[in-house]
Motif scaffolding. Structure first.
Motif, PDB file in Angstrom:
ATOM      1  N   PHE A  84      61.682  46.502   5.252  1.00  0.00           N
ATOM      2  CA  PHE A  84      60.731  47.647   5.404  1.00  0.00           C
ATOM      3  C   PHE A  84      60.224  47.767   7.018  1.00  0.00           C
ATOM      4  CE2 PHE A  84      58.279  44.122   3.765  1.00  0.00           C
ATOM      5  CZ  PHE A  84      57.168  44.050   4.585  1.00  0.00           C
ATOM      6  N   ILE A  85      60.678  46.762   7.693  1.00  0.00           N
ATOM      7  CA  ILE A  85      60.482  46.759   9.235  1.00  0.00           C
ATOM      8  C   ILE A  85      61.546  47.533   9.818  1.00  0.00           C
ATOM      9  CG2 ILE A  85      59.890  45.527  11.141  1.00  0.00           C
ATOM     10  CD1 ILE A  85      58.024  43.619   9.792  1.00  0.00           C
ATOM     11  N   ASP A  86      62.838  46.730   9.460  1.00  0.00           N
ATOM     12  CA  ASP A  86      64.023  47.032  10.377  1.00  0.00           C
ATOM     13  C   ASP A  86      64.236  48.583   9.877  1.00  0.00           C
ATOM     14  OD1 ASP A  86      64.148  44.865  11.535  1.00  0.00           O
ATOM     15  OD2 ASP A  86      65.293  43.925  10.187  1.00  0.00           O
ATOM     16  N   ASN A  87      64.106  49.032   8.646  1.00  0.00           N
ATOM     17  CA  ASN A  87      64.559  50.467   8.278  1.00  0.00           C
ATOM     18  C   ASN A  87      63.742  51.518   9.045  1.00  0.00           C
ATOM     19  OD1 ASN A  87      66.555  49.275   6.975  1.00  0.00           O
ATOM     20  ND2 ASN A  87      65.600  49.444   5.048  1.00  0.00           N
ATOM     21  N   HIS A  88      62.092  51.011   9.179  1.00  0.00           N
ATOM     22  CA  HIS A  88      61.344  52.044   9.473  1.00  0.00           C
ATOM     23  C   HIS A  88      61.002  52.101  11.013  1.00  0.00           C
ATOM     24  CE1 HIS A  88      57.960  54.830   9.028  1.00  0.00           C
ATOM     25  NE2 HIS A  88      57.139  53.926   9.608  1.00  0.00           N
ATOM     26  N   LEU A  89      60.912  50.917  11.434  1.00  0.00           N
ATOM     27  CA  LEU A  89      60.751  50.954  13.092  1.00  0.00           C
ATOM     28  C   LEU A  89      62.014  50.567  13.833  1.00  0.00           C
ATOM     29  CD1 LEU A  89      57.909  48.436  13.279  1.00  0.00           C
ATOM     30  CD2 LEU A  89      57.765  50.936  13.180  1.00  0.00           C
ATOM     31  N   GLY A  90      63.114  50.224  13.156  1.00  0.00           N
ATOM     32  CA  GLY A  90      64.593  50.038  13.769  1.00  0.00           C
ATOM     33  C   GLY A  90      64.781  48.665  13.946  1.00  0.00           C
ATOM     34  N   SER A  91      63.342  48.113  14.474  1.00  0.00           N
ATOM     35  CA  SER A  91      63.464  46.375  14.865  1.00  0.00           C
ATOM     36  C   SER A  91      61.945  46.344  15.391  1.00  0.00           C
ATOM     37  CB  SER A  91      64.432  46.375  15.857  1.00  0.00           C
ATOM     38  OG  SER A  91      64.395  46.845  17.103  1.00  0.00           O
ATOM     39  N   LEU A  92      61.911  45.094  15.847  1.00  0.00           N
ATOM     40  CA  LEU A  92      60.505  44.841  16.802  1.00  0.00           C
ATOM     41  C   LEU A  92      61.044  45.066  18.166  1.00  0.00           C
ATOM     42  CD1 LEU A  92      59.037  41.729  15.337  1.00  0.00           C
ATOM     43  CD2 LEU A  92      58.201  43.926  14.956  1.00  0.00           C
ATOM     44  N   GLU A 120      51.849  49.931  16.350  1.00  0.00           N
ATOM     45  CA  GLU A 120      52.058  50.287  14.713  1.00  0.00           C
ATOM     46  C   GLU A 120      51.174  49.452  13.710  1.00  0.00           C
ATOM     47  OE1 GLU A 120      55.755  50.321  17.176  1.00  0.00           O
ATOM     48  OE2 GLU A 120      54.834  48.536  16.540  1.00  0.00           O
ATOM     49  N   ARG A 121      50.972  49.964  12.687  1.00  0.00           N
ATOM     50  CA  ARG A 121      49.998  49.295  11.675  1.00  0.00           C
ATOM     51  C   ARG A 121      50.642  49.437  10.380  1.00  0.00           C
ATOM     52  NH1 ARG A 121      44.885  51.458  12.922  1.00  0.00           N
ATOM     53  NH2 ARG A 121      44.631  49.847  14.262  1.00  0.00           N
ATOM     54  N   LEU A 122      50.582  48.153   9.756  1.00  0.00           N
ATOM     55  CA  LEU A 122      51.121  47.893   8.527  1.00  0.00           C
ATOM     56  C   LEU A 122      49.814  47.537   7.577  1.00  0.00           C
ATOM     57  CD1 LEU A 122      53.815  47.953   6.521  1.00  0.00           C
ATOM     58  CD2 LEU A 122      54.075  45.256   7.329  1.00  0.00           C
ATOM     59  N   LEU A 123      49.603  47.913   6.486  1.00  0.00           N
ATOM     60  CA  LEU A 123      48.721  47.365   5.636  1.00  0.00           C
ATOM     61  C   LEU A 123      49.374  46.778   4.487  1.00  0.00           C
ATOM     62  CD1 LEU A 123      46.425  50.788   5.431  1.00  0.00           C
ATOM     63  CD2 LEU A 123      46.489  48.891   7.281  1.00  0.00           C
ATOM     64  N   LEU A 124      48.944  45.718   3.947  1.00  0.00           N
ATOM     65  CA  LEU A 124      49.263  44.639   2.800  1.00  0.00           C
ATOM     66  C   LEU A 124      48.230  44.743   1.617  1.00  0.00           C
ATOM     67  CD1 LEU A 124      51.032  41.864   4.716  1.00  0.00           C
ATOM     68  CD2 LEU A 124      51.854  44.181   4.116  1.00  0.00           C
ATOM     69  N   VAL A 125      48.442  45.144   0.402  1.00  0.00           N
ATOM     70  CA  VAL A 125      47.852  45.040  -0.660  1.00  0.00           C
ATOM     71  C   VAL A 125      48.583  44.403  -1.900  1.00  0.00           C
ATOM     72  CG1 VAL A 125      46.246  46.387  -2.285  1.00  0.00           C
ATOM     73  CG2 VAL A 125      46.483  47.331   0.040  1.00  0.00           C
ATOM     74  N   PRO A 126      47.951  43.414  -2.409  1.00  0.00           N
ATOM     75  CA  PRO A 126      48.424  42.872  -3.991  1.00  0.00           C
ATOM     76  C   PRO A 126      48.324  43.877  -4.821  1.00  0.00           C
ATOM     77  CG  PRO A 126      46.756  41.431  -2.850  1.00  0.00           C
ATOM     78  CD  PRO A 126      46.596  42.632  -2.254  1.00  0.00           C
ATOM     79  N   ILE A 157      53.454  42.344  -3.722  1.00  0.00           N
ATOM     80  CA  ILE A 157      52.407  42.818  -2.843  1.00  0.00           C
ATOM     81  C   ILE A 157      53.052  44.301  -2.053  1.00  0.00           C
ATOM     82  CG2 ILE A 157      51.698  42.591  -0.210  1.00  0.00           C
ATOM     83  CD1 ILE A 157      52.027  39.438  -1.041  1.00  0.00           C
ATOM     84  N   VAL A 158      52.223  45.153  -1.789  1.00  0.00           N
ATOM     85  CA  VAL A 158      52.414  46.579  -1.394  1.00  0.00           C
ATOM     86  C   VAL A 158      52.506  46.402   0.106  1.00  0.00           C
ATOM     87  CG1 VAL A 158      51.773  48.988  -1.214  1.00  0.00           C
ATOM     88  CG2 VAL A 158      52.133  47.697  -3.495  1.00  0.00           C
ATOM     89  N   ALA A 159      53.352  47.120   0.719  1.00  0.00           N
ATOM     90  CA  ALA A 159      53.330  47.242   2.145  1.00  0.00           C
ATOM     91  C   ALA A 159      53.423  48.798   2.547  1.00  0.00           C
ATOM     92  CB  ALA A 159      54.715  46.686   2.777  1.00  0.00           C
ATOM     93  N   TYR A 160      52.294  49.362   3.191  1.00  0.00           N
ATOM     94  CA  TYR A 160      51.904  50.751   3.521  1.00  0.00           C
ATOM     95  C   TYR A 160      51.995  50.900   4.993  1.00  0.00           C
ATOM     96  CZ  TYR A 160      49.909  55.225   3.848  1.00  0.00           C
ATOM     97  OH  TYR A 160      49.564  56.607   3.940  1.00  0.00           O
ATOM     98  N   TRP A 161      52.913  51.657   5.524  1.00  0.00           N
ATOM     99  CA  TRP A 161      52.809  51.890   6.968  1.00  0.00           C
ATOM    100  C   TRP A 161      51.960  52.876   7.251  1.00  0.00           C
ATOM    101  CZ3 TRP A 161      54.874  49.157  10.592  1.00  0.00           C
ATOM    102  CH2 TRP A 161      55.905  48.190  10.332  1.00  0.00           C
ATOM    103  N   LYS A 162      50.655  52.583   7.982  1.00  0.00           N
ATOM    104  CA  LYS A 162      49.775  53.447   8.460  1.00  0.00           C
ATOM    105  C   LYS A 162      50.099  54.448   9.857  1.00  0.00           C
ATOM    106  CE  LYS A 162      45.761  55.242   8.588  1.00  0.00           C
ATOM    107  NZ  LYS A 162      45.053  56.084   7.796  1.00  0.00           N
ATOM    108  N   ILE A 163      50.546  53.401  10.554  1.00  0.00           N
ATOM    109  CA  ILE A 163      51.263  53.619  11.978  1.00  0.00           C
ATOM    110  C   ILE A 163      52.760  53.251  12.080  1.00  0.00           C
ATOM    111  CG2 ILE A 163      50.757  54.275  14.310  1.00  0.00           C
ATOM    112  CD1 ILE A 163      47.847  53.690  13.945  1.00  0.00           C
ATOM    113  N   PRO A 164      53.790  54.025  12.356  1.00  0.00           N
ATOM    114  CA  PRO A 164      53.816  55.533  12.062  1.00  0.00           C
ATOM    115  C   PRO A 164      53.873  55.699  10.320  1.00  0.00           C
ATOM    116  CG  PRO A 164      55.700  54.665  12.698  1.00  0.00           C
ATOM    117  CD  PRO A 164      54.997  53.484  12.834  1.00  0.00           C
ATOM    118  N   ILE A 165      53.403  56.776   9.827  1.00  0.00           N
ATOM    119  CA  ILE A 165      53.617  56.894   8.516  1.00  0.00           C
ATOM    120  C   ILE A 165      55.300  56.830   8.017  1.00  0.00           C
ATOM    121  CG2 ILE A 165      53.295  58.646   6.439  1.00  0.00           C
ATOM    122  CD1 ILE A 165      50.833  57.539   7.481  1.00  0.00           C
ATOM    123  N   ALA A 166      55.243  56.208   7.023  1.00  0.00           N
ATOM    124  CA  ALA A 166      56.607  56.063   6.173  1.00  0.00           C
ATOM    125  C   ALA A 166      56.885  56.964   4.982  1.00  0.00           C
ATOM    126  CB  ALA A 166      56.907  54.613   5.899  1.00  0.00           C
TER     127      ALA A 166
END
Length: 319
Positions: free
Chosen positions: A37-45, A268-274, A291-300
Motif C-alpha cells: 500500500f506504500i509502493d502501489n500508491h506512492l510508487g516508493s519512498l 504524505e500522511r497515512l492513518l492507521l486504525v485497528p 489494521i486499516v491503513a487510510y491514505w489522507k495525503i494523497p487520497i487513495a
C-alpha cells in the motif's frame, strides 16, 4: 532590439550547468519498501520527502517503521537469493523509549528465511548475513525534545561513520508526539540566550518549528527518505450531503494537530486504525487483529489493510 537587451537575452540563454549536473540535481531515486500500500500508491519512498504515519497506541505504527527499516537494511541479493532490499543504512530515532529490539530481529529473520525458501526450498539464513544487515541499522534514543533537536542538528556527524556500512537511505522517527504534552505543560523546553544576551524561552512553537526545519534539511541535504510516526487518535465521521440522494462522505483525520511550521513538512500522511475501532458505517469485512491503513495525503481510491504476524505482515484491502 537594443544591444543591451540583446546581451540580456543571450545571458538568459547561456547554459550555466552541464547536462550531467542537471540530471544529477533533478534525479530522485525511488526506494521501494515491499509494502504494497506504500509502493502501489506512492510508487516508493522518495528522498527529501516526509511521510507521517498517525494512529492511536496499538495501531501498528512502530511495526510499520520496523518493516521499512528491515527492507532498507536487507541486501538486494546474496548467494543467488533475491532479498529485494535497498542495502542501505537505516537510522531509527526512538522517542518513546520502548524500542522492540527482539521484534526487529524476528522481522529480519522472517524476511531472510522466506526469501531463501522461495529460491532454495530451504528455510535458512546464510551465516553472517543477519549480522551484516544489523550493522546497517543504527538506533538513537532521546528522552526530551532538547535531545531530539540536538540529534537532528548533529545528523551530519552521526551519518559520517555509518557510510562504512552502506549509504544512509532512511530516517525513521518513533514517535514525534512523545514529548508534546510534556512540552506544553512545561511551557518551555529550555532557555536559549539571544545575540543580545537576553534569555528567550524555547516554547513548543519554537521547538516544532526547529524540528520541521531540521527534518526538511535532513531529507534534502542527506538524500534521506524520512518517515515519522505520531501517536494520535484517528477521528472517522460522516458528513451528510446537501443532496439527499447522494451518499454521506466519510471523513478521516487525526486528533493531534502540530503547529504550521511542522505540519507543512509532511508530504504524505497515512492513518492507521485497528479494525476493532472502525465505526459501523465504514464498510468492509473485519479481520481479527487487522489494521486499516487510510491514505489522507494523497487520497487513495481504496482502503488498505495489514495483519501483524510472527514475521512478514499479510497485506490486503478493506472489502
Amino acid at each position: 532590439m537594443g544591444e543591451e537587451s540583446r546581451e540580456e537575452l543571450l545571458a538568459c540563454l547561456r547554459p550555466d550547468e552541464t547536462v550531467a549536473s542537471l540530471l544529477k540535481r533533478g534525479y530522485v531515486e525511488r526506494r521501494r519498501t515491499n509494502i504494497p500500500f506504500i509502493d502501489n500508491h506512492l510508487g516508493s519512498l522518495k528522498p527529501g520527502r516526509v511521510l507521517e504515519v498517525a494512529g492511536a497506541s496499538g495501531s501498528g505504527k512502530t511495526e510499520l517503521l520496523l518493516q521499512l527499516c528491515v527492507n532498507c537494511i536487507l541486501p538486494k541479493s546474496y548467494m543467488d537469493v533475491l532479498y529485494g532490499g535497498s542495502e542501505g543504512v537505516a537510522i531509527f530515532i526512538d522517542l518513546d523509549g520502548r524500542f522492540p529490539a527482539g521484534r526487529l530481529k524476528r522481522v529480519l529473520a522472517a524476511h531472510l528465511i522466506d526469501a531463501a525458501e522461495i529460491r532454495t526450498g530451504r528455510r535458512w539464513i546464510p551465516p553472517g548475513l543477519a549480522q551484516a544487515c544489523l550493522q546497517r541499522f543504527h538506533l538513537i534514543q532521546c528522552s526530551s525534545s532538547f535531545e531530539f533537536l540536538a540529534v537532528l542538528r548533529l545528523l551530519d556527524r552521526i551519518l559520517e561513520p555509518l557510510h562504512a556500512f552502506g549509504t544512509p537511505k532512511l530516517l525513521a522517527i518513533d514517535n514525534i508526539s512523545a514529548f508534546y504534552w510534556m512540552d506544553r505543560a512545561n511551557h518551555t523546553v529550555s532557555r536559549t540566550p539571544s545575540a543580545s544576551g537576553a534569555v528567550i524561552p524555547l516554547s513548543i512553537h519554537r521547538v516544532q518549528k526547529a524540528v520541521g526545519q531540521q527534518l526538511a534539511a535532513a531529507g534534502q541535504n542527506f538524500h534521506l527518505a524520512v518517515v515519522v510516526s505520531c501517536t494520535s487518535s484517528v477521528v472517522i465521521k460522516k458528513r451528510q450531503s446537501a443532496n439527499p440522494e447522494e451518499e454521506a462522505t466519510v471523513i478521516w483525520d487525526k486528533n493531534v494537530a502540530f503547529t504550521e511550521p511542522l505540519n507543512k513538512i509532511f508530504s504524505e500522511r497515512l492513518l492507521l486504525v485497528p479494525m476493532t475501532k472502525l465505526p459501523d458505517f465504514v464498510r468492509g469485512v473485519r479481520q481479527p487483529g487487522g489494521i486499516v491503513a487510510y491514505w489522507k495525503i494523497p487520497i487513495a481510491p481504496r482502503i488498505h489493510t495489514f495483519q501483524i504476524t510472527d514475521g512478514v505482515p499479510r497485506y490486503g484491502v478493506l472489502e
